[in-house]
Write an enzyme that holds these catalytic residues in place. Structure first.
Site, short mmCIF file in Angstrom:
data_model
loop_
_atom_site.label_atom_id
_atom_site.label_comp_id
_atom_site.label_asym_id
_atom_site.label_seq_id
_atom_site.Cartn_x
_atom_site.Cartn_y
_atom_site.Cartn_z
N PRO A 9 0.39 -1.13 0.09
CA PRO A 9 0.08 -0.25 -0.18
C PRO A 9 0.25 1.43 0.07
O PRO A 9 1.71 1.57 0.60
CB PRO A 9 -0.93 -0.12 1.36
CG PRO A 9 -0.18 -1.46 2.14
CD PRO A 9 1.00 -2.13 1.00
N ASN A 10 0.25 2.56 -1.18
CA ASN A 10 1.20 4.00 -0.75
C ASN A 10 2.09 3.47 -1.54
O ASN A 10 2.49 4.99 -2.45
CB ASN A 10 1.26 4.25 0.26
CG ASN A 10 -0.13 4.50 1.11
OD1 ASN A 10 -1.23 4.66 1.33
ND2 ASN A 10 -0.18 3.37 2.74
N ARG A 17 5.49 10.56 -2.68
CA ARG A 17 5.14 11.00 -1.34
C ARG A 17 6.49 10.58 0.07
O ARG A 17 7.33 9.67 -0.92
CB ARG A 17 5.22 8.88 -0.83
CG ARG A 17 4.45 8.09 -0.19
CD ARG A 17 4.22 6.84 0.12
NE ARG A 17 4.55 6.52 1.49
CZ ARG A 17 4.66 5.52 1.34
NH1 ARG A 17 5.04 3.89 0.88
NH2 ARG A 17 4.65 4.54 3.26
N TYR A 22 11.19 7.88 1.02
CA TYR A 22 11.40 7.37 -0.23
C TYR A 22 12.00 7.57 -1.27
O TYR A 22 11.92 7.12 -2.28
CB TYR A 22 9.24 7.31 0.31
CG TYR A 22 9.28 6.46 0.79
CD1 TYR A 22 9.77 5.13 1.81
CD2 TYR A 22 8.49 7.24 1.30
CE1 TYR A 22 9.25 4.36 2.40
CE2 TYR A 22 7.64 6.45 2.82
CZ TYR A 22 8.13 5.52 3.26
OH TYR A 22 7.83 4.62 4.25
N ASN A 71 7.53 -5.78 -1.20
CA ASN A 71 8.18 -4.73 0.07
C ASN A 71 6.53 -4.46 0.39
O ASN A 71 5.29 -3.94 -0.18
CB ASN A 71 7.92 -3.27 -0.83
CG ASN A 71 8.61 -2.31 0.31
OD1 ASN A 71 7.70 -2.74 1.55
ND2 ASN A 71 9.14 -0.89 -0.06
N ALA A 74 2.80 -0.80 4.78
CA ALA A 74 2.23 -0.81 6.06
C ALA A 74 2.32 -2.02 6.75
O ALA A 74 2.35 -2.91 8.02
CB ALA A 74 1.13 0.65 6.23
N HIS A 77 4.07 -4.79 9.03
CA HIS A 77 4.45 -4.26 10.80
C HIS A 77 2.82 -5.01 11.64
O HIS A 77 2.89 -4.94 11.99
CB HIS A 77 4.10 -3.06 11.13
CG HIS A 77 5.68 -2.12 10.32
ND1 HIS A 77 6.67 -2.74 10.14
CD2 HIS A 77 5.52 -1.00 9.68
CE1 HIS A 77 7.62 -1.78 9.17
NE2 HIS A 77 7.18 -1.22 8.32
N ASP A 84 1.79 -15.67 6.63
CA ASP A 84 1.08 -16.94 6.08
C ASP A 84 0.21 -17.19 4.98
O ASP A 84 1.06 -18.07 4.40
CB ASP A 84 -0.50 -17.17 6.56
CG ASP A 84 -0.74 -16.81 8.70
OD1 ASP A 84 0.68 -16.80 9.25
OD2 ASP A 84 -1.36 -16.92 9.53
N GLU A 95 11.75 -10.14 0.80
CA GLU A 95 11.63 -8.78 1.80
C GLU A 95 12.41 -7.67 1.50
O GLU A 95 13.80 -7.68 1.81
CB GLU A 95 11.10 -8.36 2.85
CG GLU A 95 10.65 -7.50 4.01
CD GLU A 95 10.49 -8.07 5.33
OE1 GLU A 95 11.21 -9.15 5.87
OE2 GLU A 95 10.49 -6.93 6.03
N HIS A 97 12.71 -3.02 1.83
CA HIS A 97 12.15 -1.61 2.42
C HIS A 97 12.91 -0.75 1.27
O HIS A 97 13.93 -1.12 1.53
CB HIS A 97 11.95 -1.59 3.79
CG HIS A 97 10.68 -3.05 4.62
ND1 HIS A 97 9.89 -3.21 4.10
CD2 HIS A 97 11.41 -3.80 4.56
CE1 HIS A 97 8.96 -3.81 5.09
NE2 HIS A 97 9.97 -4.23 5.50
N SER A 99 13.46 2.59 3.02
CA SER A 99 14.04 3.44 4.11
C SER A 99 14.44 2.08 4.79
O SER A 99 13.52 0.62 4.85
CB SER A 99 12.95 3.97 4.90
OG SER A 99 11.47 3.23 5.37
N ARG A 104 13.47 4.21 12.39
CA ARG A 104 12.46 5.24 12.58
C ARG A 104 11.85 4.74 13.56
O ARG A 104 11.95 4.52 14.66
CB ARG A 104 11.48 4.47 10.98
CG ARG A 104 12.72 4.75 9.96
CD ARG A 104 11.67 5.01 8.74
NE ARG A 104 10.29 5.80 8.54
CZ ARG A 104 9.40 5.55 7.21
NH1 ARG A 104 9.97 4.23 6.87
NH2 ARG A 104 8.28 6.67 7.87
N ARG A 108 7.44 0.61 13.13
CA ARG A 108 8.19 -0.12 12.47
C ARG A 108 9.44 -1.36 12.38
O ARG A 108 9.92 -1.50 11.30
CB ARG A 108 8.61 0.86 11.24
CG ARG A 108 7.55 2.11 11.05
CD ARG A 108 7.97 3.06 9.52
NE ARG A 108 7.17 3.99 9.69
CZ ARG A 108 6.71 4.07 8.73
NH1 ARG A 108 6.19 2.82 8.28
NH2 ARG A 108 5.71 4.94 9.53
C1 DQA Z 1 8.47 0.57 3.11
C2 DQA Z 1 8.62 1.18 4.93
C3 DQA Z 1 7.53 0.72 5.71
O1 DQA Z 1 7.04 0.44 7.76
C4 DQA Z 1 5.96 1.26 5.09
O2 DQA Z 1 4.99 1.96 6.02
C5 DQA Z 1 5.77 1.90 4.00
C6 DQA Z 1 7.53 1.90 3.03
C7 DQA Z 1 9.50 0.76 3.49
O3 DQA Z 1 9.67 0.82 1.03
O4 DQA Z 1 10.63 1.24 3.38
O5 DQA Z 1 4.74 1.93 3.32
O6 DQA Z 1 8.11 -0.14 3.07
#
Ligand code: DQA
Length: 142
Positions: A9-10, A17, A22, A71, A74, A77, A84, A95, A97, A99, A104, A108
């Site tokens: 998401p996002n 953003r 990011y 990735n 959110a 967390h 699962d 995985e 990320h 950031s 942070r 997170r």
């Molecule tokens: C993220 C880190 C997450 O905590 C955050 O909610 C994101 C992006 C990252 O790519 O750094 O949306 O996964």
């Protein structure tokens, strides 16, 4: 040899953003680099973004791939469901990320995903996806 790259998401808002966290690259920029690198490493790649937890679970279960790069954003967390799904499918998962989630906010620092992932890349910007593509190739060839 196929990799599936899932953006949570996002991440559709990359580039606009919180650019200080990011970066300025858009999701299309990142996806183009992932697809170009995968091609040069002679792998097929599919990219998928969703803001919905259920759609991500469905993609993990239904799509065909040898290695998952995810990735979870959110959902990292919060999502027992994504954890699962990765465990149920039983395929290698990396995985990513953008950031450094350990630098942070406290909330997170916990990843529900890392316990079922082959490995994690955090804090190297969007380059992390490209490192993950290279790692996926090695995992597939093992
Ligand atoms: C993220 C880190 C997450 O905590 C955050 O909610 C994101 C992006 C990252 O790519 O750094 O949306 O996964």
């Amino acid at each position: 040899m196929k990799i599936l790259v899932i953006h949570g998401p996002n991440l559709n808002m990359l580039g606009s953003r919180e650019a200080g966290i990011y970066g300025h690259q858009t999701l299309s920029d990142v996806n183009r680099q992932i697809l170009d690198l995968s091609r040069s490493l002679e792998m097929d790649a599919e990219v998928f973004q969703s803001n919905s937890e259920g759609a991500i679970v469905d993609a993990i279960q239904a799509k065909e791939y040898d290695v998952l790069i995810i990735n979870p954003a959110a959902y990292t967390h919060t999502s027992v469901a994504i954890r699962d799904a990765i465990a149920a499918v039983g395929k290698p998962a990396i995985e990513v990320h953008i950031s450094n989630i350990y630098k942070r906010e406290e909330f997170r620092k916990e990843s529900y995903i890392s316990g079922v992932a082959t490995g994690q890349i955090s804090g190297l910007g969007t380059e992390g996806y490209l490192l993950a593509v290279r790692a996926a190739k090695k995992i597939i060839l093992q």
